[in-house]
Design an enzyme around this catalytic site. Structure first.
Site, PDB file in Angstrom:
ATOM      1  N   CYS A 182     -22.637  32.252  -0.507  1.00  0.00           N
ATOM      2  CA  CYS A 182     -21.842  31.997   0.695  1.00  0.00           C
ATOM      3  C   CYS A 182     -20.356  31.883   0.323  1.00  0.00           C
ATOM      4  CB  CYS A 182     -22.349  30.708   1.343  1.00  0.00           C
ATOM      5  SG  CYS A 182     -21.240  29.946   2.531  1.00  0.00           S
TER       6      CYS A 182
ATOM      7  N   ALA B   8     -17.680  31.007   2.048  1.00  0.00           N
ATOM      8  CA  ALA B   8     -17.060  29.763   2.530  1.00  0.00           C
ATOM      9  C   ALA B   8     -17.485  28.571   1.678  1.00  0.00           C
ATOM     10  CB  ALA B   8     -17.415  29.520   3.995  1.00  0.00           C
ATOM     11  N   CYS B   9     -18.739  28.565   1.237  1.00  0.00           N
ATOM     12  CA  CYS B   9     -19.228  27.464   0.399  1.00  0.00           C
ATOM     13  C   CYS B   9     -18.464  27.424  -0.921  1.00  0.00           C
ATOM     14  CB  CYS B   9     -20.727  27.611   0.139  1.00  0.00           C
ATOM     15  SG  CYS B   9     -21.758  27.618   1.625  1.00  0.00           S
ATOM     16  N   LYS B  10     -18.273  28.597  -1.515  1.00  0.00           N
ATOM     17  CA  LYS B  10     -17.530  28.671  -2.782  1.00  0.00           C
ATOM     18  C   LYS B  10     -16.102  28.169  -2.595  1.00  0.00           C
ATOM     19  CE  LYS B  10     -20.026  32.641  -4.599  1.00  0.00           C
ATOM     20  NZ  LYS B  10     -19.934  34.045  -4.990  1.00  0.00           N
TER      21      LYS B  10
END
Length: 166
Positions: free
Chosen positions: A65, A67-69
């Site tokens: 993901c 955005a998660c990173k």
């Protein structure tokens, strides 16, 4: 006879549509958050109910993901500032092996609990369709808010303040 069949078909279709609609969008505000039991990266067993009495942010994520990173470093930073007896952030890796969480923990020096959902059972309970997805659980164990997408420190502070004063 055709009218009766049509009415039966439309009724069945409406029931199926309503059933599917209830599953979409996750758990409604005010409902009890489904309890779950899983392990963290060190093999310790955790249940959501263990955190009753706190505002809990469930942060569903995966290493693929973007955005998660991007948000993991900021998430760690505000967790460091906001963690207290009244608040806990729990990161739940969705349907990935332990190694994905271990790599993220090392890379971003994450100190918040990172729980495993390798079989996807927890994310299915919570109706996770997009990542990241965040659930705020109030001190009584009820869903207070669901936020899909990136969430920053100001939003988390507002939720903690609102839910701690209930």
């Amino acid at each position: 006879m055709n009218t009766t069949r049509l009415i039966s078909f439309l009724t069945l279709a409406a029931l199926l549509f309503t059933s599917c609609q209830n599953k979409r969008g996750g758990i409604p505000k005010g409902e009890a958050a489904p309890d779950f039991e899983t392990t963290d990266l060190q093999g310790n067993l955790h249940k959501l109910s263990d955190f009753k009495g706190k505002v809990v942010m469930l942060y569903f994520w995966a290493d693929w993901c973007p955005a998660c990173k991007k948000e993991f470093p900021e998430t760690q930073e505000y967790y460091r500032k906001l963690k207290s007896d009244d608040f806990e952030l729990i990161a739940i890796n969705v349907s990935q092996p332990r190694e994905a969480s271990e790599e993220f923990q090392r890379k971003y020096k994450a100190t918040f609990p990172m729980l495993l959902d390798t079989d996807g059972k927890i994310s299915k309970q919570y109706g996770i369709e997009e990542l990241p997805t965040n659930y705020f659980i109030d001190p009584e164990g009820k869903v207070a808010r669901r936020i899909v997408g990136w969430i920053g420190e100001p939003q988390v502070k507002v939720m903690i303040n609102q839910l701690s004063k209930k």
